[in-house]
Design an enzyme around this catalytic site. Sequence first.
Site, PDB file in Angstrom:
ATOM      1  N   SER A  17      22.625 -14.030  33.699  1.00  0.00           N
ATOM      2  CA  SER A  17      22.977 -13.811  32.294  1.00  0.00           C
ATOM      3  C   SER A  17      24.329 -14.427  31.996  1.00  0.00           C
ATOM      4  O   SER A  17      25.347 -14.044  32.592  1.00  0.00           O
ATOM      5  CB  SER A  17      23.036 -12.313  31.995  1.00  0.00           C
ATOM      6  OG  SER A  17      23.721 -12.117  30.769  1.00  0.00           O
ATOM      7  N   HIS A  42      19.257 -16.286  31.494  1.00  0.00           N
ATOM      8  CA  HIS A  42      19.119 -15.178  30.552  1.00  0.00           C
ATOM      9  C   HIS A  42      20.145 -15.318  29.433  1.00  0.00           C
ATOM     10  O   HIS A  42      21.350 -15.355  29.678  1.00  0.00           O
ATOM     11  CB  HIS A  42      19.326 -13.870  31.324  1.00  0.00           C
ATOM     12  CG  HIS A  42      18.988 -12.637  30.567  1.00  0.00           C
ATOM     13  ND1 HIS A  42      17.693 -12.170  30.416  1.00  0.00           N
ATOM     14  CD2 HIS A  42      19.778 -11.748  29.916  1.00  0.00           C
ATOM     15  CE1 HIS A  42      17.709 -11.047  29.719  1.00  0.00           C
ATOM     16  NE2 HIS A  42      18.963 -10.771  29.392  1.00  0.00           N
ATOM     17  N   ASP A  44      21.647 -13.627  26.172  1.00  0.00           N
ATOM     18  CA  ASP A  44      21.760 -12.346  25.477  1.00  0.00           C
ATOM     19  C   ASP A  44      22.201 -12.567  24.034  1.00  0.00           C
ATOM     20  O   ASP A  44      23.341 -12.943  23.781  1.00  0.00           O
ATOM     21  CB  ASP A  44      22.768 -11.446  26.201  1.00  0.00           C
ATOM     22  CG  ASP A  44      22.189 -10.851  27.467  1.00  0.00           C
ATOM     23  OD1 ASP A  44      21.097 -10.245  27.381  1.00  0.00           O
ATOM     24  OD2 ASP A  44      22.809 -11.003  28.531  1.00  0.00           O
ATOM     25  N   MET A  46      23.040 -10.971  20.520  1.00  0.00           N
ATOM     26  CA  MET A  46      23.434  -9.674  19.930  1.00  0.00           C
ATOM     27  C   MET A  46      23.937  -9.897  18.505  1.00  0.00           C
ATOM     28  O   MET A  46      24.670 -10.856  18.250  1.00  0.00           O
ATOM     29  CB  MET A  46      24.545  -9.050  20.761  1.00  0.00           C
ATOM     30  CG  MET A  46      24.196  -8.911  22.233  1.00  0.00           C
ATOM     31  SD  MET A  46      25.504  -8.031  23.109  1.00  0.00           S
ATOM     32  CE  MET A  46      24.944  -8.182  24.795  1.00  0.00           C
ATOM     33  N   HIS A  75      16.849 -12.943  25.287  1.00  0.00           N
ATOM     34  CA  HIS A  75      16.783 -11.491  25.084  1.00  0.00           C
ATOM     35  C   HIS A  75      17.386 -11.163  23.717  1.00  0.00           C
ATOM     36  O   HIS A  75      18.604 -11.161  23.552  1.00  0.00           O
ATOM     37  CB  HIS A  75      17.558 -10.823  26.230  1.00  0.00           C
ATOM     38  CG  HIS A  75      17.624  -9.343  26.142  1.00  0.00           C
ATOM     39  ND1 HIS A  75      18.438  -8.581  26.946  1.00  0.00           N
ATOM     40  CD2 HIS A  75      16.978  -8.448  25.328  1.00  0.00           C
ATOM     41  CE1 HIS A  75      18.301  -7.303  26.652  1.00  0.00           C
ATOM     42  NE2 HIS A  75      17.432  -7.196  25.667  1.00  0.00           N
ATOM     43  N   MET A  77      18.619  -8.888  21.173  1.00  0.00           N
ATOM     44  CA  MET A  77      19.103  -7.531  20.873  1.00  0.00           C
ATOM     45  C   MET A  77      19.548  -7.544  19.415  1.00  0.00           C
ATOM     46  O   MET A  77      20.745  -7.484  19.101  1.00  0.00           O
ATOM     47  CB  MET A  77      20.253  -7.171  21.819  1.00  0.00           C
ATOM     48  CG  MET A  77      19.784  -6.849  23.226  1.00  0.00           C
ATOM     49  SD  MET A  77      21.126  -6.838  24.423  1.00  0.00           S
ATOM     50  CE  MET A  77      21.201  -8.584  24.791  1.00  0.00           C
ATOM     51  N   MET A 146      15.485  -2.088  30.431  1.00  0.00           N
ATOM     52  CA  MET A 146      16.952  -2.022  30.359  1.00  0.00           C
ATOM     53  C   MET A 146      17.439  -0.945  31.320  1.00  0.00           C
ATOM     54  O   MET A 146      17.037   0.214  31.221  1.00  0.00           O
ATOM     55  CB  MET A 146      17.419  -1.667  28.944  1.00  0.00           C
ATOM     56  CG  MET A 146      17.241  -2.759  27.906  1.00  0.00           C
ATOM     57  SD  MET A 146      17.965  -4.361  28.316  1.00  0.00           S
ATOM     58  CE  MET A 146      19.688  -3.952  28.606  1.00  0.00           C
ATOM     59  N   GLY A 151      24.312  -4.151  25.173  1.00  0.00           N
ATOM     60  CA  GLY A 151      25.506  -4.464  24.387  1.00  0.00           C
ATOM     61  C   GLY A 151      26.621  -5.095  25.198  1.00  0.00           C
ATOM     62  O   GLY A 151      27.359  -5.931  24.680  1.00  0.00           O
ATOM     63  N   GLY A 153      28.088  -6.435  29.347  1.00  0.00           N
ATOM     64  CA  GLY A 153      27.858  -6.677  30.760  1.00  0.00           C
ATOM     65  C   GLY A 153      28.730  -5.749  31.596  1.00  0.00           C
ATOM     66  O   GLY A 153      29.596  -5.040  31.064  1.00  0.00           O
ATOM     67  N   ASP A 181      17.370  -5.346  33.725  1.00  0.00           N
ATOM     68  CA  ASP A 181      18.568  -5.929  33.115  1.00  0.00           C
ATOM     69  C   ASP A 181      19.661  -4.873  33.005  1.00  0.00           C
ATOM     70  O   ASP A 181      19.543  -3.922  32.234  1.00  0.00           O
ATOM     71  CB  ASP A 181      18.180  -6.450  31.710  1.00  0.00           C
ATOM     72  CG  ASP A 181      19.313  -7.198  31.036  1.00  0.00           C
ATOM     73  OD1 ASP A 181      20.372  -7.376  31.644  1.00  0.00           O
ATOM     74  OD2 ASP A 181      19.106  -7.612  29.871  1.00  0.00           O
ATOM     75  N   GLY A 182      20.727  -5.083  33.784  1.00  0.00           N
ATOM     76  CA  GLY A 182      21.885  -4.200  33.711  1.00  0.00           C
ATOM     77  C   GLY A 182      22.241  -3.612  35.059  1.00  0.00           C
ATOM     78  O   GLY A 182      21.449  -2.873  35.649  1.00  0.00           O
TER      79      GLY A 182
HETATM   80  C1  DX5 Z   1      23.392  -6.143  28.370  1.00  0.00           C
HETATM   81  C2  DX5 Z   1      22.659  -7.444  28.563  1.00  0.00           C
HETATM   82  C3  DX5 Z   1      22.595  -7.881  29.964  1.00  0.00           C
HETATM   83  C4  DX5 Z   1      23.928  -8.096  30.646  1.00  0.00           C
HETATM   84  C5  DX5 Z   1      23.789  -7.634  32.050  1.00  0.00           C
HETATM   85  O1  DX5 Z   1      23.213  -5.716  27.075  1.00  0.00           O
HETATM   86  O2  DX5 Z   1      21.333  -7.368  28.061  1.00  0.00           O
HETATM   87  O3  DX5 Z   1      21.773  -9.037  30.113  1.00  0.00           O
HETATM   88  O4  DX5 Z   1      24.359  -9.422  30.649  1.00  0.00           O
HETATM   89  O5  DX5 Z   1      25.024  -7.686  32.637  1.00  0.00           O
HETATM   90  P1  DX5 Z   1      25.319  -7.133  34.089  1.00  0.00           P
HETATM   91  O6  DX5 Z   1      24.389  -7.831  35.029  1.00  0.00           O
HETATM   92  O7  DX5 Z   1      26.740  -7.491  34.295  1.00  0.00           O
HETATM   93  O8  DX5 Z   1      25.078  -5.645  34.054  1.00  0.00           O
HETATM   94 ZN    ZN Z   2      19.944  -9.044  28.597  1.00  0.00          ZN
END
Ligand code: DX5
Ligand code: ZN
Length: 226
Positions: A17, A42, A44, A46, A75, A77, A146, A151, A153, A181-182
């Site tokens: 990501s 990936h 993200d 938002m 992804h 969001m 999730m 929101g 990382g 993811d997460g």
């Molecule tokens: C969070 C994202 C993730 C994020 C994961 O909302 O959807 O894709 O980048 O980050 P890590 O791997 O650092 O938890």
């Molecule tokens: Zn994600």
Amino acid sequence: MTQFKLPQAGTIEISPSILSADFAKLAAEIADVEAAGVKMLHLDIMDGHFVPNITFGPPIVAKLRKCSNLVFDTHLMITDPEKYAPRFIEAGSDHITFHIETVSDPVAFVEHLHSLGVTCGVTLNPETPVETIEAVAPLCDMVLVMTVHPGFGGQKFIDEAARKCTRIRQIVGDSVRIEVDGGVDPTTTPTVIEYGADTLVAGNAIFGQADRTAAINAIKNAYPTN
Ligand code: DX5
Ligand code: ZN
């Protein structure tokens, strides 16, 4: 029409990501993980509404498309994926994942995304029950679980959310990917694979490390089969 295809289910894949990458030099950051041998990236997205953070939109995806051959695992969001998914596809997204909480007719939306030539995934927040995706999940190419609140990382892995993979695997069988993811890192990798996940998103565990090849190999070495 999309150029790059989501790898068929049956392999374990890592999808780095870029949320944890240096946004001032994204092309170089992506080249780094591409050289390390991953197939997916990936993205993200938002919107500041569905999640309390804002990242980037289709113009950036279009620029990144010119410098990468990775499958763009996008992804969304965002509160209105039906409106914006076509713009991401036009920009070069190969795979679109939407949140079940944001769509009123998910089956129709999945059919629409497939008609636009992309693979798609449905995702659910840590507190959203599996029943909400039961009807649509078998029609998707991937289910995204999730394992943090979306929101940001670098958050702590929620084991209780990851456990949903077991039930989802019973629902979708072996031909649909299950992505987590997460908080995925070499420590949590054996757990999520045991629960039935085969697609691992990792932000901080890869882009938060100086040596990305070593970081990716550390996750691969944590696969229980290795
Ligand atoms: C969070 C994202 C993730 C994020 C994961 O909302 O959807 O894709 O980048 O980050 P890590 O791997 O650092 O938890
Ligand atoms: Zn994600």
